[in-house]
Write a protein that holds these residues in place. Structure first.
Motif, PDB file in Angstrom:
ATOM      1  N   ARG A 253       0.828  -1.205   0.000  1.00 13.02           N
ATOM      2  CA  ARG A 253       0.000   0.000   0.000  1.00 13.02           C
ATOM      3  C   ARG A 253       0.863   1.256   0.000  1.00 13.02           C
ATOM      4  NH1 ARG A 253      -1.394   3.992   2.851  1.00 13.02           N
ATOM      5  NH2 ARG A 253      -0.010   3.372   4.560  1.00 13.02           N
ATOM      6  N   ARG A 254       1.922   1.253   0.819  1.00 13.82           N
ATOM      7  CA  ARG A 254       2.714   2.466   1.006  1.00 13.82           C
ATOM      8  C   ARG A 254       3.647   2.744  -0.166  1.00 13.82           C
ATOM      9  NH1 ARG A 254       6.047   4.176   6.414  1.00 13.82           N
ATOM     10  NH2 ARG A 254       3.939   3.895   7.251  1.00 13.82           N
ATOM     11  N   TYR A 255       4.238   1.699  -0.727  1.00 12.34           N
ATOM     12  CA  TYR A 255       5.300   1.906  -1.724  1.00 12.34           C
ATOM     13  C   TYR A 255       4.895   1.512  -3.142  1.00 12.34           C
ATOM     14  CZ  TYR A 255       7.991   2.175   2.590  1.00 12.34           C
ATOM     15  OH  TYR A 255       8.447   2.510   3.843  1.00 12.34           O
ATOM     16  N   ASP A 256       3.709   0.936  -3.306  1.00 14.27           N
ATOM     17  CA  ASP A 256       3.217   0.580  -4.649  1.00 14.27           C
ATOM     18  C   ASP A 256       4.250  -0.279  -5.393  1.00 14.27           C
ATOM     19  OD1 ASP A 256       1.389   0.568  -6.749  1.00 14.27           O
ATOM     20  OD2 ASP A 256       2.250   2.338  -7.684  1.00 14.27           O
ATOM     21  N   ASN A 257       4.778  -1.294  -4.706  1.00 12.55           N
ATOM     22  CA  ASN A 257       5.862  -2.108  -5.248  1.00 12.55           C
ATOM     23  C   ASN A 257       5.532  -3.596  -5.247  1.00 12.55           C
ATOM     24  OD1 ASN A 257       5.875  -2.548  -2.496  1.00 12.55           O
ATOM     25  ND2 ASN A 257       8.094  -2.266  -2.237  1.00 12.55           N
ATOM     26  N   ILE A 279      11.204 -11.301   5.874  1.00  9.21           N
ATOM     27  CA  ILE A 279      10.232 -10.928   6.902  1.00  9.21           C
ATOM     28  C   ILE A 279      10.735  -9.721   7.682  1.00  9.21           C
ATOM     29  CG2 ILE A 279       9.223 -11.689   9.091  1.00  9.21           C
ATOM     30  CD1 ILE A 279       8.930 -14.482   7.821  1.00  9.21           C
ATOM     31  N   GLY A 280      12.022  -9.733   8.026  1.00  7.96           N
ATOM     32  CA  GLY A 280      12.588  -8.593   8.736  1.00  7.96           C
ATOM     33  C   GLY A 280      12.563  -7.324   7.906  1.00  7.96           C
ATOM     34  N   ALA A 281      12.908  -7.429   6.636  1.00 10.76           N
ATOM     35  CA  ALA A 281      12.933  -6.245   5.770  1.00 10.76           C
ATOM     36  C   ALA A 281      11.523  -5.703   5.535  1.00 10.76           C
ATOM     37  CB  ALA A 281      13.592  -6.600   4.439  1.00 10.76           C
ATOM     38  N   LEU A 282      10.536  -6.587   5.412  1.00 10.33           N
ATOM     39  CA  LEU A 282       9.157  -6.126   5.265  1.00 10.33           C
ATOM     40  C   LEU A 282       8.707  -5.356   6.506  1.00 10.33           C
ATOM     41  CD1 LEU A 282       7.514  -9.280   3.628  1.00 10.33           C
ATOM     42  CD2 LEU A 282       7.685  -7.013   2.579  1.00 10.33           C
ATOM     43  N   HIS A 283       9.085  -5.849   7.684  1.00 10.53           N
ATOM     44  CA  HIS A 283       8.693  -5.162   8.918  1.00 10.53           C
ATOM     45  C   HIS A 283       9.337  -3.777   8.999  1.00 10.53           C
ATOM     46  CE1 HIS A 283       7.148  -4.796  12.946  1.00 10.53           C
ATOM     47  NE2 HIS A 283       8.378  -4.550  13.428  1.00 10.53           N
ATOM     48  N   THR A 284      10.606  -3.699   8.635  1.00 10.84           N
ATOM     49  CA  THR A 284      11.298  -2.408   8.659  1.00 10.84           C
ATOM     50  C   THR A 284      10.685  -1.438   7.653  1.00 10.84           C
ATOM     51  OG1 THR A 284      13.349  -3.507   9.323  1.00 10.84           O
ATOM     52  CG2 THR A 284      13.548  -1.307   8.381  1.00 10.84           C
ATOM     53  N   ALA A 285      10.354  -1.952   6.469  1.00 18.27           N
ATOM     54  CA  ALA A 285       9.748  -1.091   5.453  1.00 18.27           C
ATOM     55  C   ALA A 285       8.363  -0.638   5.879  1.00 18.27           C
ATOM     56  CB  ALA A 285       9.684  -1.833   4.113  1.00 18.27           C
ATOM     57  N   PRO A 290      12.338   1.753   3.899  1.00 18.22           N
ATOM     58  CA  PRO A 290      12.338   0.736   2.849  1.00 18.22           C
ATOM     59  C   PRO A 290      13.736   0.309   2.397  1.00 18.22           C
ATOM     60  CG  PRO A 290      11.991   2.882   1.867  1.00 18.22           C
ATOM     61  CD  PRO A 290      12.091   3.110   3.355  1.00 18.22           C
ATOM     62  N   GLY A 291      14.794   0.891   2.973  1.00 20.14           N
ATOM     63  CA  GLY A 291      16.140   0.626   2.497  1.00 20.14           C
ATOM     64  C   GLY A 291      16.529  -0.845   2.486  1.00 20.14           C
ATOM     65  N   PRO A 292      16.394  -1.581   3.601  1.00 18.40           N
ATOM     66  CA  PRO A 292      16.771  -2.999   3.594  1.00 18.40           C
ATOM     67  C   PRO A 292      15.983  -3.826   2.578  1.00 18.40           C
ATOM     68  CG  PRO A 292      16.633  -2.207   5.843  1.00 18.40           C
ATOM     69  CD  PRO A 292      16.084  -1.105   4.972  1.00 18.40           C
ATOM     70  N   LEU A 293      14.691  -3.534   2.444  1.00 17.87           N
ATOM     71  CA  LEU A 293      13.894  -4.282   1.477  1.00 17.87           C
ATOM     72  C   LEU A 293      14.367  -3.989   0.061  1.00 17.87           C
ATOM     73  CD1 LEU A 293      11.509  -6.135   0.819  1.00 17.87           C
ATOM     74  CD2 LEU A 293      10.035  -4.106   0.829  1.00 17.87           C
ATOM     75  N   ARG A 294      14.625  -2.729  -0.243  1.00 10.45           N
ATOM     76  CA  ARG A 294      15.117  -2.394  -1.582  1.00 10.45           C
ATOM     77  C   ARG A 294      16.456  -3.072  -1.857  1.00 10.45           C
ATOM     78  NH1 ARG A 294      13.428   4.033  -1.215  1.00 10.45           N
ATOM     79  NH2 ARG A 294      11.212   3.732  -1.790  1.00 10.45           N
ATOM     80  N   GLY A 295      17.287  -3.162  -0.832  1.00 10.91           N
ATOM     81  CA  GLY A 295      18.556  -3.856  -1.007  1.00 10.91           C
ATOM     82  C   GLY A 295      18.366  -5.328  -1.308  1.00 10.91           C
TER      83      GLY A 295
END
Length: 451
Positions: A253-257, A279-285, A290-295
């Motif tokens: 919803r937030r990042y349209d990704n 799971i961790g990156a989704l929680h942080t995002a 969103p940095g860890p998820l994008r990485g």
């Protein structure tokens, strides 16, 4: 849904080039049998098949085959079919002979580089670079149209039906009345299609990570809906303290990704079926970073690189576009009206179709966009999709963490399988026989050892 040889057929090779490369004589024979280099107990040969099984177009293909030397195996041939579409078979013989070792005293293991793979891979450099080994990464329009143009009119001869006809010629060349087929991922669909076309020549079937005979959904709705279930199960098994289903919905919803996220998740199951880093990156995002998820997404894209010999995206597109049903119809539909049909189908979707994702995800996946731009191509007839498989023993094998071929597909196939035995391996993801612990492989050993 991933044989080396001495000749790679590029996308610019013509039917006449392939005819010149094939030996004289009829199609369907095995030639040049010799010990497979570096592979004890196996012989390699070339299976010659017609480019066009229906005739009318000149040209032949030579497909590499590896065969165990125990020609008198009491239970006959075990034909193992790899996935993709686009993956060869012969390079995996050593690995699968190790995985299946307990039953290979009774079976003669055979593997084949299906048409358009391995040494005969369809070469589409830009599409290969953009998609690698992914089904879902969206390609550019230019990469798709250049690929189709390079392959040329021959692209109409690379559907699953053509591969099924090749496998029947292989059976005849091996001199056996029936075969046991063990397919993984797209290999399950090929095995199902073979069983529907030649039921009298099938002894039993192992279908691991099932693509149902009714075909692949280019919107991947089952996987979109399954993602919360899979992530929640992984979280509970590892004792994580977040709510990955809620985090996933918030991230999309937030990042349209959504396309990037489902692409990364579907690939991550091959890295870690517990999805811990995702799971961790989704929680942080979901919390605003969103940095860890994008990485992770960038790393997945980089790690998905693959050569055409490893998984041919030219063959992948050719097969899916010939086999598939899309909002606009099939590949013989004029290109001009396809976008409008796709937009109409997207507007009709509801959250029940795509779960925590959105309509833009369902209509924006590479499996859809590749065929949206694929030039108009004559299509073969498809078999009646709701005809039941023959009444031979069938093992349906899956992992409950699989997003590439979610369990919902396995149960769809069960409805069309009279003698289905279902084994679901907790904690396993895609390709149970190859990647999971011993539970799934033991189920295969037990099934294949039955009288």
């Amino acid at each position: 849904m991933a044989a080396a040889g001495v000749l790679t057929l590029s996308c610019t090779s013509t039917a006449q080039d392939r005819a010149a490369a094939a030996p004289a004589g009829g199609s369907g024979g095995l030639s040049g049998a010799a010990a497979c280099p570096g592979l004890d107990g196996f012989s390699c040969a070339m299976l010659t098949v017609p480019l066009a099984h229906g005739g009318g177009v000149p040209g032949r293909l030579r497909l590499k085959v590896a065969m165990a030397d125990n020609t008198k195996a009491p239970k006959g041939v075990l034909l193992f079919l790899t996935g993709g579409p686009g993956q060869p078979g012969v390079p995996f013989v050593e690995r699968m002979s190790q995985r299946l070792a307990p039953v290979l005293k009774d079976y003669r293991l055979v593997m084949i580089d299906q048409r358009g793979t391995g040494a005969g891979a369809l070469q589409c450099p830009q599409l290969q670079q953009e998609m690698g080994s992914s089904d879902l990464t969206p390609p550019t329009t230019r990469a798709v149209t250049d690929c189709a143009a390079d392959i040329g009119p021959d692209r109409r001869f690379y559907g699953t039906g053509d591969t099924v006809a090749d496998l029947e010629l292989l059976r005849r060349a091996l001199g056996v009345r029936t075969m046991t087929l063990d397919g993984v991922s797209y290999g399950t669909y090929t095995a199902e299609r073979y069983a529907l076309a030649y039921p009298q020549h099938v002894a039993r079937l192992v279908l691991d990570s099932v693509v149902p005979q009714t075909g692949y959904d280019p919107m991947d709705r089952a996987a979109l809906r399954a993602a919360p279930r899979v992530l929640t199960a992984a979280c509970e098994a590892t004792g994580c303290t977040t709510d990955p289903a809620a985090d996933l919905a918030e991230v999309v919803r937030r990042y349209d990704n959504g396309v990037d996220v489902i692409d990364a998740l579907t690939t991550w199951e091959f890295v870690d079926p517990d999805y811990a880093a995702m799971i961790g990156a989704l929680h942080t995002a979901a919390g605003g970073d969103p940095g860890p998820l994008r990485g992770l997404i960038a790393g997945v894209r980089q790690g998905s690189a693959a050569s055409a010999e490893e998984l041919s995206q030219g063959l992948h597109a050719s097969t899916l576009c010939l086999d598939g049903r899309y909002p606009w119809g099939r590949s013989d539909t004029p290109v001009a009206g396809r976008r409008a049909a796709l937009e109409k189908a997207g507007a009709e979707l509801t959250p029940a179709d795509y779960g925590p994702f959105d309509a833009a995800t369902a209509t924006g996946l590479g499996s859809m966009l590749g065929c949206l731009h694929w030039p108009r191509t004559p299509v073969p007839p498809l078999p009646p999709e709701h005809r039941r498989l023959p009444g031979v023993p069938v093992l349906l094998l899956g992992g409950d963490r699989d997003l590439s071929t979610p369990l919902e597909w396995l149960y769809d196939q069960k409805k069309l399988t009279p003698r289905a035995r279902v084994v679901v391996v907790p904690g396993a993801a895609h390709s149970v026989q190859s990647r999971a612990d011993g539970t799934g492989r033991q189920a295969v050993f037990d099934f294949l050892s039955e009288r």
